[in-house]
Enzyme design. Structure first.
Site, PDB file in Angstrom:
ATOM      1  N   TYR A 111      -9.703   0.124  -3.269  1.00 33.80           N
ATOM      2  CA  TYR A 111     -10.669   1.301  -3.393  1.00 33.80           C
ATOM      3  C   TYR A 111     -10.014   2.369  -3.036  1.00 33.80           C
ATOM      4  O   TYR A 111      -9.480   2.925  -2.061  1.00 33.80           O
ATOM      5  CB  TYR A 111     -11.718   0.972  -2.127  1.00 33.80           C
ATOM      6  CG  TYR A 111     -12.695   2.186  -2.127  1.00 33.80           C
ATOM      7  CD1 TYR A 111     -13.459   2.597  -3.169  1.00 33.80           C
ATOM      8  CD2 TYR A 111     -13.399   2.509  -0.836  1.00 33.80           C
ATOM      9  CE1 TYR A 111     -14.299   3.596  -3.176  1.00 33.80           C
ATOM     10  CE2 TYR A 111     -14.327   3.285  -0.827  1.00 33.80           C
ATOM     11  CZ  TYR A 111     -14.924   4.022  -1.778  1.00 33.80           C
ATOM     12  OH  TYR A 111     -15.932   4.992  -1.835  1.00 33.80           O
ATOM     13  N   ASP A 126     -13.038  -0.306  -7.705  1.00 31.12           N
ATOM     14  CA  ASP A 126     -13.511   1.162  -8.013  1.00 31.12           C
ATOM     15  C   ASP A 126     -12.102   1.954  -7.889  1.00 31.12           C
ATOM     16  O   ASP A 126     -11.480   2.222  -6.859  1.00 31.12           O
ATOM     17  CB  ASP A 126     -14.537   1.680  -6.964  1.00 31.12           C
ATOM     18  CG  ASP A 126     -15.034   3.011  -7.075  1.00 31.12           C
ATOM     19  OD1 ASP A 126     -14.400   3.764  -8.189  1.00 31.12           O
ATOM     20  OD2 ASP A 126     -15.788   3.651  -6.354  1.00 31.12           O
TER      21      ASP A 126
END
Length: 401
Positions: free
Chosen positions: A247, A286
């Site tokens: 992330y 992400d």
């Protein structure tokens, strides 16, 4: 070496890609032709200075921009001189892939995915933006994802859980929704409550069995090293490959963390990926960057160059990750950017702006894979039906490893 950022329709940045040294935006440059200089007038005698000045002002050619109003000429000679002088030429702005849809307030078309059912190792990554509210509102949808896709590894970003009783309750809710046995590994944010955090589910029935699990970036200092105080990385190690769930930090609305993102995190992530050689790598999550112009619904907006995830620095750094670590974008390998039909694919839509109905999104989520297994890619996909109101949707890939 300088790494260029691709435009809409350009090839990807990376070891197997062609680069173009062009600006990020699709803006035309103004081209100005040179105006010939005028010969200098002779210096007048002092007593004739006023007359000479008047004569010069009536016969001089004035260099003006095209849009600058000129004074009314007082003689036909000056008119002829002005009409013969070259003028500034302007190049019109090139329309972006989504310009027409945006101007007419129409929905950007959603192309159909070409799913493949060939067997392979399936990795799905999903930024859930808070696990507790996701399970409360869309628990059945989460269960459906596991039932239909049966990922070997499912990585969740931004679970926002804390190591306390409330966090344990959410984990128990998650376990109750699992349709089959999964091994769970969780990284928490230790510096800030209700922030960041990644979680990995490893399918027990998978043919590939992990040999170890690692937290943080190998060899990196705090905050992203083995202690991983922001809870951003979990690496599942197999015999001949690794799955990295990451992330990536957001650069912030005012780009307050951009220097940290580019200077620290990105370089440490590249070092982490390289440290696993010669094992193959799947990196997913992400990654907080839109690589291509067609990955940005409003690429021609002035603020794009100054917005987190779409800055020139972040997009160049993403290209550097692909190039230095010999990784490729599995989705763009299956849906190449240069193909005009492969537009309208996004993984994030702003809920606050209500952008999902018009498909105004960004592609910020990826599964990247080592270049030497490019021929073994079987499927790559975005599952936007699992984000009905917007925010991030799951992304995934199937690779024969």
């Amino acid at each position: 070496a300088e790494v260029a950022v691709p435009e809409a329709g350009a090839t990807a940045l990376g070891s197997d890609a062609e680069t173009r040294k062009e600006p990020v935006g699709n803006q035309g440059d103004s081209l100005e032709d040179s105006v010939p200089s005028q010969p200098a007038a002779a210096t007048p005698a002092p007593k004739k200075a006023a007359k000479a000045k008047a004569a010069r002002s009536s016969s001089r050619v004035t260099d003006l921009d095209e849009d600058t109003p000129a004074a009314t000429p007082k003689s036909s000679a000056r008119k002829a001189s002005q009409s013969s002088a070259p003028k500034r030429r302007k190049v019109s702005k090139e329309p972006h892939a989504y310009t027409q849809y945006n101007e007419e307030k129409q929905a950007i078309p959603r192309p159909a995915l070409k799913r493949c059912q060939e067997p392979g190792f399936k990795f799905i990554a999903w930024n859930v933006g808070g696990l507790k509210p996701l399970l409360a509102k869309n628990g059945p949808l989460f269960k459906q994802l596991l039932e239909q896709e049966k990922p070997d590894v499912l990585g969740l970003s931004e679970h926002k859980l804390t190591e306390n009783k409330a966090g344990e309750t959410t984990i128990e809710t998650l376990k109750s929704l699992l349709p089959e046995p999964y091994h769970m590994h969780i990284a928490y944010s230790k510096e800030k409550k209700g922030y960041s955090g990644v979680l990995v589910l490893v399918r027990e029935a998978s043919e590939k069995k992990p040999v170890d699990v690692h937290f943080g970036l190998v060899g990196a200092p705090s905050p992203h090293g083995p202690a991983d105080v922001e809870g951003r990385v979990i690496t599942v190690e197999y015999e001949d490959f690794v799955v990295v769930k990451a992330y990536v930090p957001n650069s912030g609305d005012s780009l307050g963390r951009l220097a940290h993102r580019i200077g620290d995190w990105d370089s440490q992530l590249r070092a982490h990926i390289k440290s696993w050689a010669p094992k193959k790598v799947l990196l997913g999550g992400d990654l907080n960057v839109a690589h291509f112009g067609i990955d940005i619904w409003n690429m021609d907006a002035p603020h794009i160059k100054k917005s987190p995830g779409t800055t020139l620095e972040e997009r160049e750094s993403f290209g550097k990750l692909l190039e230095e670590c010999d990784l490729y974008d599995t989705f763009r390998a299956q849906y190449p950017a240069e193909d005009s039909g492969n537009v309208g694919f996004f993984s994030y839509w702003s809920i606050r702006a209500g952008n999902k109905p018009l498909n105004r999104g960004l592609r910020l989520d990826y599964v990247l894979a080592s270049g030497d297994c490019k021929q073994k890619l079987r499927d790559a996909f975005l599952l936007e039906e699992y984000a009905p109101a917007g925010d991030h949707c799951p992304v995934g890939a199937v690779v024969c490893l």
